[in-house]
Structure formats: structure tokens, C-alpha cells
Design a protein around this motif. Structure first.
Motif, short mmCIF file in Angstrom:
data_model
loop_
_atom_site.label_atom_id
_atom_site.label_comp_id
_atom_site.label_asym_id
_atom_site.label_seq_id
_atom_site.Cartn_x
_atom_site.Cartn_y
_atom_site.Cartn_z
N MET A 27 1.03 -1.15 -0.13
CA MET A 27 -0.08 -0.09 -0.09
C MET A 27 0.71 1.33 0.13
SD MET A 27 -3.03 -0.80 2.78
CE MET A 27 -3.49 0.91 2.70
N LEU A 28 2.07 1.09 0.39
CA LEU A 28 2.86 2.24 0.46
C LEU A 28 3.08 3.38 -0.88
CD1 LEU A 28 6.26 1.38 2.59
CD2 LEU A 28 4.57 2.89 3.12
N ASP A 29 3.32 2.77 -1.86
CA ASP A 29 3.34 3.67 -3.12
C ASP A 29 2.05 4.21 -3.41
OD1 ASP A 29 5.20 4.03 -5.61
OD2 ASP A 29 3.25 3.67 -6.52
N SER A 30 0.96 3.63 -3.27
CA SER A 30 -0.27 4.67 -3.63
C SER A 30 -0.26 5.57 -2.35
CB SER A 30 -1.39 3.71 -3.56
OG SER A 30 -1.75 2.93 -2.37
N ALA A 31 -0.05 5.21 -1.12
CA ALA A 31 -0.29 6.21 -0.02
C ALA A 31 0.62 7.15 -0.11
CB ALA A 31 -0.03 5.30 0.96
N LEU A 32 1.99 7.15 -0.66
CA LEU A 32 2.86 8.11 -0.89
C LEU A 32 2.56 9.07 -1.75
CD1 LEU A 32 6.11 6.03 -0.19
CD2 LEU A 32 5.50 7.99 1.14
N GLU A 34 -0.53 9.80 -2.66
CA GLU A 34 -1.70 10.56 -2.41
C GLU A 34 -1.28 11.70 -1.35
OE1 GLU A 34 -4.54 8.32 -0.34
OE2 GLU A 34 -4.71 6.75 -1.82
N LEU A 35 -0.02 11.29 -0.41
CA LEU A 35 0.40 12.38 0.38
C LEU A 35 0.92 13.36 -0.40
CD1 LEU A 35 2.02 10.68 3.57
CD2 LEU A 35 0.34 12.65 3.29
N GLY A 36 1.82 13.00 -1.61
CA GLY A 36 2.48 14.08 -2.27
C GLY A 36 1.63 14.87 -3.30
N ARG A 37 0.42 14.58 -3.31
CA ARG A 37 -0.65 15.24 -3.94
C ARG A 37 -1.26 16.40 -3.05
NH1 ARG A 37 -1.49 10.45 -7.36
NH2 ARG A 37 -3.10 9.68 -5.70
N GLU A 43 7.29 16.97 0.50
CA GLU A 43 8.44 15.72 0.46
C GLU A 43 7.50 14.86 1.48
OE1 GLU A 43 12.51 16.06 0.96
OE2 GLU A 43 12.44 18.33 0.05
N ALA A 44 7.73 13.66 1.39
CA ALA A 44 6.94 12.65 2.32
C ALA A 44 7.61 11.12 2.26
CB ALA A 44 5.42 12.63 1.90
N ALA A 45 7.43 10.71 3.43
CA ALA A 45 7.99 9.31 3.79
C ALA A 45 7.00 8.69 4.70
CB ALA A 45 9.53 8.97 3.85
N ALA A 126 9.68 5.82 -0.54
CA ALA A 126 9.56 7.03 -0.91
C ALA A 126 10.51 7.52 -1.99
CB ALA A 126 10.01 7.90 0.26
N LEU A 127 11.75 6.82 -2.42
CA LEU A 127 12.41 7.41 -3.47
C LEU A 127 11.61 6.87 -4.71
CD1 LEU A 127 15.12 8.57 -3.71
CD2 LEU A 127 16.59 6.47 -3.59
N GLU A 128 11.28 5.65 -4.51
CA GLU A 128 10.59 5.30 -5.78
C GLU A 128 9.44 5.75 -6.25
OE1 GLU A 128 10.30 0.95 -4.92
OE2 GLU A 128 12.57 0.45 -5.01
N ALA A 129 8.55 6.17 -5.09
CA ALA A 129 7.34 7.04 -5.42
C ALA A 129 7.51 8.27 -5.78
CB ALA A 129 6.58 6.65 -4.08
N GLY A 130 8.72 8.77 -5.69
CA GLY A 130 9.07 10.16 -6.02
C GLY A 130 8.81 11.22 -5.05
N THR A 131 8.65 11.01 -3.99
CA THR A 131 8.22 11.84 -2.76
C THR A 131 9.29 12.36 -1.80
OG1 THR A 131 7.60 9.96 -1.37
CG2 THR A 131 5.62 11.22 -2.91
N ILE A 132 10.34 11.92 -2.22
CA ILE A 132 11.53 12.28 -1.57
C ILE A 132 12.28 13.38 -2.27
CG2 ILE A 132 13.78 11.76 -0.78
CD1 ILE A 132 12.37 10.66 1.29
#
Length: 419
Positions: A27-32, A34-37, A43-45, A126-132
């Protein structure tokens, strides 16, 4: 911009709440994402383990309500159900908190090493999700460096503080190479599973798991490339075991003196290391009387664990000092980032003056001015333009009795006092 962490852990929230706020790996990728939007979050992790869930963000303002509202929506839980259990850290507090978490200083078991790997997984997700971004990325790298220094420079993780780990470490002290040994584990509960995991990590040669319910033994043995036997088969396999560790819920002993004595004869009195982790005991106390058996009980290990926990507490004091220093280093980096825009603007201004002055020099050369004269005028003009604004500002500061600004100018410009 503010760095903020909002979370809960085993100290602040019961398991029932921690379960509802957990974020499984899938679930982490989709959650991150959402946070990033969320427009206030740049930035988020997310760190999510069985003992804690924490959200690390870079935000416009230190407003934890944004995260509370998002968590409530994401996990379908009312804010009032979990908000009382939350803590919030910003800036320096956050930096220190992350360093302490990664170093195992905030763990249920002081100094446990697994949390550092979990923190690295959170960073990678977070790195893979692009939120770092730059700041949170640097904070994670500094966190890993601080935790590594704590591990390297203190004894925080060198002493076992669980009975399973203590039992395996004692086996390592008795046998030169566990890869040459056979271990027989009796039981299939959590303690035996943890013991099997530690033995597998240390390269045990052969693993046998015995349990009253064969299917449970087989399921556990499959995880660690071992094989299972029923409890009734113990007499046929006991002589193969160099290490015996038992933890069942039996009300009567499973191994008696006579059975162990028979196994020793088959082994030609090759020693057996035995650990009884059960209460009541699984191994008769009289077994200790046999010459070729090294038998330890849970009380023996408890003494080792208590001593080691005291050792970890002393190491934790050293670790806190290391973290103080590492926090100072990161704060210095942050302060330097605050000046970066000023440095870039100053450089852009100087380059603009340079380009304008250079164009005039080219025009002079084109109009037939001798090169030497053109160069002298260029140098004179460039110098005057570069020092004009600072000189005017220093003069104004002196007229307004802003001696602090004059002193700061001398320090920044590295000016030497002239006679």
C-alpha cells in the motif's frame, strides 16, 4: 518550509490502534502518491512497522491537522479514534527523533537492529514513489550515518536481550562453527520460531523441529530449510543433535535423564548443548548431572539478558552524545541551505555586472582603443561596480550606528585592519 513528523508507537498507542494505522508494503506506493498530491506537502515518507507508524514530511507550515485528516480518510478511521495517541515533532526535535529511532534508542527492545533496515525500506519506498526531495533525502542519509556511528562506536547492539538470541549466542560461544552442527528445536511457538530464525541467520548446518502437532512443525521447518518430526520421534533423532532448545507448553517434562543418557551413548559421549526455555521445564533438572551435557534454563539466560540490558543502557548514554553531535551537523547543513538563495542571487548579480562591463570593453576594442587601455578600463570599471553597493550599505550602516552590520561586513569580506 518545515520538517514535521506525526506518528504513534508502542508507548503511545495500543495494538488495536496501531493495527488500524499500519501501511503494508503493497500500500505504501499509492499512499505516498496521495500524500505527495497534497499541496501543502512537498516531500513525504512513511515508516510503518508492528510497533510504530510515522509520517515524515516537508510542509509549508507545521500543521499536523493536514496529516491527521489525510490518515483518517486513507485508513477510514475517525480522527478522534487515533489523534489522542499521536505525537508531533518539528525541525530539531524531528531530526533527533529520527536519529534515535534508527539507532534503536526508541525501540521496545533497546538497541534492536531491525529498525534501521525498516527505516531504509521506508526511504527506498519514498524514493521510488518520487516523494523524497533534497531536504528529506539528506535527513534520511544523515539518519543512516548517525545510526551507523552509534553501532560502530558503542556496544548498543552487541549483547543479546531476548532469550532466543541469548540461547543462540551461547551456542556460538560453545561451538566454533554452527555450520558443522545440528540443532533440534522442540516446540513451534513464537520463541522457537525466533530461535530458528537466529540459527538460520548464523548458518546452522542442519535444523530439526519437533512438535506435538506435526503440521505446525512442518510449516515452521519449511521456512528455514529444516525438516520436521513428531514429538513421538524424539528418541530416534536426539542423538543427532548437538544443540537442543526446547520451549513448549507441556505441563510435564519432555526429555528425562534416561532418554538423554541413551542419546549420549549413541553419540559416544560427544557433548550436547541444551537450553530449556519452558516454564514449567521441558527438560528434567537431573539432566544437568550428566557429564557431557551443558544445560541452561530460562533463569540462567535471564541473568545474561539483565546484564546485557544494563550494558545496552550504558551504551545508550554514549549513543545520545553521538546523536547530539550528528544533530548539530545536520542543523549546520540546513542553515547553509538557507543561505544558498542569497549566494545564488549575489553570484547572478556579479555575473550580470561582469557581462555588461565586458561588452563595453569589446566595444572599445572594436572602436580602435588600444588593448592595454581597454583592459585597464575594464578592471577599473568592474572593481567600482562590484564594490559600489557594499560600500554604500556599509557607509549607511555606520551612519545609523549599526556597528553589528559593519563588523559582519568585515568578517564576511575577510578584511584585514590597515595601519
Amino acid at each position: 518550509m518545515t520538517l514535521i513528523a506525526v506518528g504513534l508507537n508502542y508507548n503511545t498507542a495500543p495494538l488495536a490502534i496501531r493495527e488500524r494505522l499500519a501501511f503494508p508494503a503493497d500500500m505504501l506506493d499509492s499512499a505516498l502518491q496521495e500524500l505527495g498530491r497534497i499541496k501543502e506537502i512537498s516531500e513525504a515518507a512513511i515508516l510503518s512497522t508492528c510497533n510504530r507508524t510515522e509520517f515524515y514530511c516537508k510542509t509549508e507550515e507545521p500543521n499536523q491537522q493536514i496529516l491527521i485528516d489525510w490518515v483518517a480518510h486513507s485508513r477510514n478511521i475517525r480522527p478522534d479514534d487515533f489523534a489522542p495517541y499521536l505525537y508531533c515533532h518539528t525541525d530539531t526535535q524531528l531530526i533527533r527523533h529520527m536519529f534515535r529511532v534508527a539507532s534503536g534508542l526508541d525501540s521496545m527492545i533497546l538497541g534492536e537492529p531491525q529498525i534501521l533496515g525498516q527505516m531504509k525500506s521506508a526511504y527506498q519506498a519514498a524514493l521510488e514513489a518520487g516523494t523524497i526531495g533534497k531536504q528529506l533525502g539528506k535527513l534520511f542519509q544523515s539518519t543512516f550515518a548517525a545510526a551507523k556511528k552509534v553501532r560502530t562506536d558503542t556496544a548498543i547492539g552487541s549483547s543479546p536481550v531476548s532469550v532466543a538470541f541469548a540461547a543462540v549466542q551461547m551456542a556460538q560461544q560453545i561451538f566454533d562453527k554452527l555450520s558443522d552442527q545440528t540443532a533440534l528445536l522442540i516446540g513451534a511457538g513464537e520463541t522457537i520460531e525466533l530461535t530458528a530464525r537466529h540459527l538460520a541467520q548464523q548458518g546452522i548446518g542442519r535444523l530439526i523441529i519437533a512438535n506435538r502437532t506435526y503440521d505446525k512443525a512442518h510449516t515452521l521447518a519449511m521456512q528455514f530449510n529444516g525438516f520436521a518430526i513428531a514429538l513421538s520421534e524424539l528418541p530416534e533423532h536426539l542423538d543427532a543433535a548437538d544443540i537442543v532448545i526446547s520451549s513448549t507448553a507441556s505441563q510435564l517434562p519432555i526429555l528425562g535423564k534416561g532418554r538423554v543418557e541413551s542419546a549420549l551413548k549413541k553419540r559416544k559421549h560427544k557433548p550436547i548443548f541444551m537450553v530449556d526455555l519452558a516454564v514449567p521445564r521441558d527438560i528434567e533438572a537431573e539432566v544437568e548431572q550428566l557429564n557431557d551435557v551443558y544445560l541452561y534454563t530460562v533463569d540462567d539466560l535471564k541473568n545474561v539478558i539483565d546484564q546485557n540490558m544494563n550494558s545496552r543502557r550504558r551504551a545508550a548514554e554514549q549513543a545520545e552524545e553521538i546523536i547530539d553531535t550528528q544533530v548539530g551537523h545536520f542543523l549546520a547543513w540546513l542553515r547553509a541551505q538557507g543561505a544558498q538563495t542569497t549566494i545564488q542571487d549575489y553570484r547572478r548579480q556579479a555575473e550580470q555586472i561582469r557581462n555588461e562591463t565586458l561588452q563595453k570593453a569589446f566595444a572599445m576594442l572594436k572602436n580602435g582603443t588600444p588593448p592595454e587601455e581597454a583592459l585597464n578600463r575594464l578592471a577599473h570599471s568592474l572593481t567600482n561596480k562590484l564594490i559600489h553597493t557594499p560600500s554604500a550599505q556599509i557607509r549607511a550602516a555606520a551612519e545609523n550606528e549599526r556597528h553589528d552590520l559593519v563588523a559582519a561586513a568585515r568578517e564576511i569580506l575577510k578584511l584585514q585592519h590597515t595601519q
